[in-house]
Design a protein around this motif. Structure first.
Motif, PDB file in Angstrom:
ATOM      1  N   ASP A 115       0.852  -1.184   0.000  1.00  0.00           N
ATOM      2  CA  ASP A 115       0.000   0.000   0.000  1.00  0.00           C
ATOM      3  C   ASP A 115       0.893   1.241   0.000  1.00  0.00           C
ATOM      4  O   ASP A 115       1.755   1.405   0.868  1.00  0.00           O
ATOM      5  CB  ASP A 115      -0.910   0.001   1.232  1.00  0.00           C
ATOM      6  CG  ASP A 115      -1.987  -1.063   1.133  1.00  0.00           C
ATOM      7  OD1 ASP A 115      -2.440  -1.334   0.014  1.00  0.00           O
ATOM      8  OD2 ASP A 115      -2.355  -1.629   2.181  1.00  0.00           O
ATOM      9  N   THR A 116       0.664   2.102  -0.983  1.00  0.00           N
ATOM     10  CA  THR A 116       1.561   3.227  -1.244  1.00  0.00           C
ATOM     11  C   THR A 116       0.768   4.512  -1.326  1.00  0.00           C
ATOM     12  O   THR A 116      -0.386   4.518  -1.755  1.00  0.00           O
ATOM     13  CB  THR A 116       2.320   2.984  -2.572  1.00  0.00           C
ATOM     14  OG1 THR A 116       3.082   1.787  -2.456  1.00  0.00           O
ATOM     15  CG2 THR A 116       3.251   4.136  -2.892  1.00  0.00           C
ATOM     16  N   VAL A 117       1.411   5.609  -0.920  1.00  0.00           N
ATOM     17  CA  VAL A 117       0.836   6.938  -1.071  1.00  0.00           C
ATOM     18  C   VAL A 117       1.821   7.802  -1.842  1.00  0.00           C
ATOM     19  O   VAL A 117       3.023   7.790  -1.552  1.00  0.00           O
ATOM     20  CB  VAL A 117       0.523   7.580   0.293  1.00  0.00           C
ATOM     21  CG1 VAL A 117       0.169   9.059   0.130  1.00  0.00           C
ATOM     22  CG2 VAL A 117      -0.617   6.851   0.981  1.00  0.00           C
ATOM     23  N   THR A 118       1.319   8.533  -2.830  1.00  0.00           N
ATOM     24  CA  THR A 118       2.125   9.527  -3.539  1.00  0.00           C
ATOM     25  C   THR A 118       1.459  10.880  -3.345  1.00  0.00           C
ATOM     26  O   THR A 118       0.305  11.066  -3.731  1.00  0.00           O
ATOM     27  CB  THR A 118       2.253   9.199  -5.033  1.00  0.00           C
ATOM     28  OG1 THR A 118       2.907   7.937  -5.194  1.00  0.00           O
ATOM     29  CG2 THR A 118       3.057  10.269  -5.757  1.00  0.00           C
ATOM     30  N   VAL A 119       2.195  11.793  -2.736  1.00  0.00           N
ATOM     31  CA  VAL A 119       1.699  13.145  -2.499  1.00  0.00           C
ATOM     32  C   VAL A 119       2.199  14.021  -3.643  1.00  0.00           C
ATOM     33  O   VAL A 119       3.398  14.105  -3.901  1.00  0.00           O
ATOM     34  CB  VAL A 119       2.166  13.688  -1.147  1.00  0.00           C
ATOM     35  CG1 VAL A 119       1.569  15.058  -0.895  1.00  0.00           C
ATOM     36  CG2 VAL A 119       1.792  12.725  -0.029  1.00  0.00           C
ATOM     37  N   GLU A 447       6.873  15.203  -6.269  1.00  0.00           N
ATOM     38  CA  GLU A 447       6.086  14.074  -5.766  1.00  0.00           C
ATOM     39  C   GLU A 447       6.857  13.393  -4.634  1.00  0.00           C
ATOM     40  O   GLU A 447       8.074  13.204  -4.711  1.00  0.00           O
ATOM     41  CB  GLU A 447       5.808  13.042  -6.864  1.00  0.00           C
ATOM     42  CG  GLU A 447       5.094  13.594  -8.088  1.00  0.00           C
ATOM     43  CD  GLU A 447       6.023  13.948  -9.225  1.00  0.00           C
ATOM     44  OE1 GLU A 447       5.642  14.784 -10.081  1.00  0.00           O
ATOM     45  OE2 GLU A 447       7.161  13.412  -9.259  1.00  0.00           O
ATOM     46  N   PHE A 448       6.124  13.021  -3.597  1.00  0.00           N
ATOM     47  CA  PHE A 448       6.683  12.262  -2.473  1.00  0.00           C
ATOM     48  C   PHE A 448       5.969  10.912  -2.433  1.00  0.00           C
ATOM     49  O   PHE A 448       4.748  10.858  -2.274  1.00  0.00           O
ATOM     50  CB  PHE A 448       6.464  12.999  -1.145  1.00  0.00           C
ATOM     51  CG  PHE A 448       7.113  14.350  -1.072  1.00  0.00           C
ATOM     52  CD1 PHE A 448       8.426  14.486  -0.631  1.00  0.00           C
ATOM     53  CD2 PHE A 448       6.413  15.486  -1.437  1.00  0.00           C
ATOM     54  CE1 PHE A 448       9.029  15.737  -0.552  1.00  0.00           C
ATOM     55  CE2 PHE A 448       7.003  16.739  -1.363  1.00  0.00           C
ATOM     56  CZ  PHE A 448       8.316  16.866  -0.933  1.00  0.00           C
ATOM     57  N   THR A 449       6.724   9.824  -2.571  1.00  0.00           N
ATOM     58  CA  THR A 449       6.132   8.481  -2.578  1.00  0.00           C
ATOM     59  C   THR A 449       6.666   7.696  -1.384  1.00  0.00           C
ATOM     60  O   THR A 449       7.885   7.641  -1.156  1.00  0.00           O
ATOM     61  CB  THR A 449       6.467   7.750  -3.891  1.00  0.00           C
ATOM     62  OG1 THR A 449       5.975   8.511  -4.997  1.00  0.00           O
ATOM     63  CG2 THR A 449       5.827   6.373  -3.917  1.00  0.00           C
ATOM     64  N   LEU A 450       5.755   7.082  -0.644  1.00  0.00           N
ATOM     65  CA  LEU A 450       6.144   6.348   0.557  1.00  0.00           C
ATOM     66  C   LEU A 450       5.080   5.310   0.880  1.00  0.00           C
ATOM     67  O   LEU A 450       3.990   5.314   0.306  1.00  0.00           O
ATOM     68  CB  LEU A 450       6.345   7.290   1.735  1.00  0.00           C
ATOM     69  CG  LEU A 450       5.135   8.074   2.289  1.00  0.00           C
ATOM     70  CD1 LEU A 450       5.482   8.611   3.680  1.00  0.00           C
ATOM     71  CD2 LEU A 450       4.721   9.231   1.394  1.00  0.00           C
ATOM     72  N   ARG A 451       5.397   4.437   1.812  1.00  0.00           N
ATOM     73  CA  ARG A 451       4.441   3.416   2.238  1.00  0.00           C
ATOM     74  C   ARG A 451       3.279   4.075   2.979  1.00  0.00           C
ATOM     75  O   ARG A 451       3.458   5.058   3.717  1.00  0.00           O
ATOM     76  CB  ARG A 451       5.111   2.382   3.133  1.00  0.00           C
ATOM     77  CG  ARG A 451       6.268   1.648   2.475  1.00  0.00           C
ATOM     78  CD  ARG A 451       6.811   0.521   3.350  1.00  0.00           C
ATOM     79  NE  ARG A 451       7.043   0.958   4.725  1.00  0.00           N
ATOM     80  CZ  ARG A 451       8.158   1.557   5.134  1.00  0.00           C
ATOM     81  NH1 ARG A 451       9.123   1.816   4.266  1.00  0.00           N
ATOM     82  NH2 ARG A 451       8.305   1.904   6.406  1.00  0.00           N
ATOM     83  N   ALA A 452       2.096   3.530   2.801  1.00  0.00           N
ATOM     84  CA  ALA A 452       0.889   4.137   3.373  1.00  0.00           C
ATOM     85  C   ALA A 452       0.950   4.203   4.892  1.00  0.00           C
ATOM     86  O   ALA A 452       0.562   5.215   5.491  1.00  0.00           O
ATOM     87  CB  ALA A 452      -0.346   3.350   2.919  1.00  0.00           C
ATOM     88  N   GLU A 453       1.458   3.134   5.535  1.00  0.00           N
ATOM     89  CA  GLU A 453       1.492   3.163   6.998  1.00  0.00           C
ATOM     90  C   GLU A 453       2.480   4.212   7.508  1.00  0.00           C
ATOM     91  O   GLU A 453       2.276   4.819   8.558  1.00  0.00           O
ATOM     92  CB  GLU A 453       1.819   1.779   7.575  1.00  0.00           C
ATOM     93  CG  GLU A 453       3.251   1.311   7.379  1.00  0.00           C
ATOM     94  CD  GLU A 453       3.469   0.590   6.056  1.00  0.00           C
ATOM     95  OE1 GLU A 453       4.517  -0.067   5.922  1.00  0.00           O
ATOM     96  OE2 GLU A 453       2.584   0.681   5.181  1.00  0.00           O
ATOM     97  N   LEU A 458       3.622   9.678   9.884  1.00  0.00           N
ATOM     98  CA  LEU A 458       4.223  11.006   9.775  1.00  0.00           C
ATOM     99  C   LEU A 458       3.209  12.125   9.988  1.00  0.00           C
ATOM    100  O   LEU A 458       3.574  13.300   9.926  1.00  0.00           O
ATOM    101  CB  LEU A 458       4.877  11.180   8.401  1.00  0.00           C
ATOM    102  CG  LEU A 458       6.067  10.279   8.066  1.00  0.00           C
ATOM    103  CD1 LEU A 458       6.611  10.610   6.677  1.00  0.00           C
ATOM    104  CD2 LEU A 458       7.159  10.406   9.112  1.00  0.00           C
ATOM    105  N   GLY A 459       1.963  11.767  10.217  1.00  0.00           N
ATOM    106  CA  GLY A 459       0.929  12.784  10.395  1.00  0.00           C
ATOM    107  C   GLY A 459       0.450  13.357   9.086  1.00  0.00           C
ATOM    108  O   GLY A 459       0.053  14.523   9.011  1.00  0.00           O
ATOM    109  N   GLY A 460       0.460  12.532   8.055  1.00  0.00           N
ATOM    110  CA  GLY A 460       0.024  12.976   6.743  1.00  0.00           C
ATOM    111  C   GLY A 460      -1.474  13.241   6.686  1.00  0.00           C
ATOM    112  O   GLY A 460      -2.238  12.824   7.569  1.00  0.00           O
ATOM    113  N   HIS A 461      -1.894  13.931   5.640  1.00  0.00           N
ATOM    114  CA  HIS A 461      -3.307  14.262   5.461  1.00  0.00           C
ATOM    115  C   HIS A 461      -4.043  13.036   4.889  1.00  0.00           C
ATOM    116  O   HIS A 461      -4.518  13.047   3.756  1.00  0.00           O
ATOM    117  CB  HIS A 461      -3.450  15.456   4.534  1.00  0.00           C
ATOM    118  CG  HIS A 461      -2.687  16.665   5.006  1.00  0.00           C
ATOM    119  ND1 HIS A 461      -3.064  17.399   6.110  1.00  0.00           N
ATOM    120  CD2 HIS A 461      -1.562  17.245   4.522  1.00  0.00           C
ATOM    121  CE1 HIS A 461      -2.205  18.396   6.287  1.00  0.00           C
ATOM    122  NE2 HIS A 461      -1.287  18.328   5.342  1.00  0.00           N
ATOM    123  N   VAL A 462      -4.127  12.007   5.706  1.00  0.00           N
ATOM    124  CA  VAL A 462      -4.682  10.731   5.261  1.00  0.00           C
ATOM    125  C   VAL A 462      -6.132  10.886   4.817  1.00  0.00           C
ATOM    126  O   VAL A 462      -6.579  10.240   3.855  1.00  0.00           O
ATOM    127  CB  VAL A 462      -4.568   9.691   6.402  1.00  0.00           C
ATOM    128  CG1 VAL A 462      -5.229   8.376   5.981  1.00  0.00           C
ATOM    129  CG2 VAL A 462      -3.115   9.470   6.772  1.00  0.00           C
TER     130      VAL A 462
END
Length: 495
Positions: A115-119, A447-453, A458-462
């Motif tokens: 599971d990945t998030v790209t901001v 772009e910032f790509t990282l694991r979803a967890e 990190l306190g991201g805007h989930v």
């Protein structure tokens, strides 16, 4: 114009919309665009004029399909998810200004089972500059000389590197620390170079240059063709064995280190007879000479057009009539073959084929002269706030290598030390990725790509995360789909 829902902005009287995508706060009338031409007023709605860019990578035969999205009856098939993987770039995404807003797109997906998030956000970079690497041994100008464009200083000459001259362009002091015209000229020049367009600059006390990323530099109206094989000493070391038996002495002319074969350790190891030919300059280690001439656009980056003027003396106790002497530049573009007459005077002669072959070999080992433009910028606190509510956590995640940073999908080099200071080759970044705002500053994708967890930790805007399938369904019609650049690695989340 891209027909998408209003991103932000405030409606005013007479259909005017105030754009708050940057500090300029343009008031845009219906049917008109703002000063940056990136936002426009479409019947009272603020829209982006540039499309969101999606990059697709075709899955090779035998490669497992990466399940970025599930099959959906709502998807129109414009981008075939079963055969391609899709990366949402920040090109056309919009900015976080006035800085407290979350990034325009926070994309959740699955890559190789993770599971990945790209901001995704476009950064407004007042703190940015360019490094121009110019492959030539020509002397372009003295170190720290001003680089001028349209009558304004936009940078300076910095330290030369092996086979390349280097310019430092832009930076916050030229953008904001001088006159308004200096800032605007600097911004326009940087934007053109980042967009892979050509500009002309003049170096005080030096040359006039035409620069364009990926193209040969043009010096005083003459296109360069070769990057030197090495300094004069290196050329001696490389080709000494090939010269043995065909010439008695070789002088490789170079502004930095001129090489003399029989004095050089390479010649000594080959038991070559000392020639007695001594060149001008400051002798360093055996066969290596500094400051043989002034810098210039002649042989080997010197101001020499007649290489025989480099010969300071010929020792009659060592030299002999008929001595065969080759003089060449570090690119092989300039060469002269002479033989000593009865008075030990060098006389030009026809170059024997084996000797000509070694000169051609020098040229063969020279890479094509190119101009490389590297974009360098610092990702500040406001941009990082669009990724997470506590920006230092993002910074530390990037520094640890837990977060991959890209520009339009292109890889970035992360400078060590504090902050997020990055550098990227503009040729690796998709076309039309850069814009500007008249503060002045450049706008570039990030772009910032990282694991979803990890993003959650990190306190991201989930709560603002949008699945890739939903994003494509909502914005796919107005987006541009382009092929993934073959030379760029896929920006998967760090393990």
């Amino acid at each position: 114009m891209v027909d998408r829902t209003s991103i932000f902005g405030a409606a005013e009287a007479d259909g005017i919309v105030r754009c708050d995508a940057c500090p300029v706060l343009c008031r845009i009338r219906p049917g008109r665009a703002g000063a940056c031409h990136r936002y426009a007023n479409d019947n009272g709605t603020l829209i982006r004029t540039d499309p969101l860019v999606l990059l697709r990578r075709t899955v090779e035969a035998g490669e497992p399909v990466i399940p970025f999205l599930d099959a959906s009856e709502d998807w129109d098939g414009n981008i075939a998810p079963a055969a391609e993987t899709i990366f949402v770039t920040a090109i056309g995404a919009g900015t976080t200004y006035p800085d407290y807003k979350p990034a325009p797109f926070i994309v959740s997906s699955k890559h190789a089972g993770v599971d990945t998030v790209t901001v995704v956000t476009e950064g407004i970079f007042s703190y940015c500059g360019l490094k121009a690497k110019i492959d030539t041994d020509r002397h372009l100008g003295p170190e720290s000389a001003r680089v001028m464009h349209e009558g304004e200083q936009i940078g300076h000459v910095t330290t030369a590197e092996y086979g390349s001259q280097m310019l430092s362009l832009g930076g916050v002091r030229h953008l904001t620390g001088g006159s308004k015209r200096e800032g605007n000229v600097t911004c326009a020049a940087m934007l053109a170079l980042c967009r892979k367009e050509a500009i002309e600059v003049e170096i005080e006390g030096g040359s006039r240059l035409t620069l364009q990323a990926g193209a040969a530099p043009i010096v005083n109206g003459v296109p360069e063709s070769r990057m030197r094989v090495g300094c004069g000493s290196a050329a001696i070391g490389i080709f000494a064995q090939q010269w043995q038996g065909h010439v008695d002495e070789v002088i490789v002319v170079d502004d930095h280190i001129t090489g003399v074969l029989t004095e050089h350790q390479a010649g000594k190891c080959l038991d070559m007879r000392p020639s007695g030919v001594r060149v001008r300059g400051r002798r360093s280690t055996p066969g290596r000479y500094f400051q043989v001439a002034h810098p210039g656009t002649g042989w080997g980056g010197t101001d020499i057009s007649d290489p025989l003027t480099l010969i300071e003396s010929i020792d009659p106790r060592l030299a002999w009539p008929g001595l065969r002497l080759l003089l060449t530049s570090t690119t092989g573009e300039d060469s002269l073959y002479v033989e000593l007459d009865e008075t030990l005077r060098p006389v030009p002669a026809r170059m024997p084929a084996p000797v000509a072959g070694t000169v051609a070999r020098i040229g063969e080992n020279c890479e094509p002269a190119l101009t490389s433009i590297l974009f360098m910028a610092g990702a500040g606190g406001s941009l990082r706030a669009g990724v997470t509510e506590n920006p230092i956590l993002l910074t530390r995640g990037v520094q640890r290598g837990d977060v991959r940073v890209t520009m339009g999908g292109a890889p970035c080099y992360l400078y060590p030390g504090g902050g997020i200071t990055i550098m990227a080759d503009v040729l690796a970044i998709p076309d039309k990725a850069f814009g500007h705002v008249p503060t002045p500053a450049l706008v570039a994708p990030l772009e910032f790509t990282l694991r979803a967890e990890l993003y959650a930790a990190l306190g991201g805007h989930v709560e603002r995360a949008l699945g890739l399938e939903a994003l494509l369904a909502q914005y796919g019609q107005g987006a541009t789909s382009e092929a993934w650049p073959a030379g760029n690695p896929w920006p998967s989340a760090p393990p």
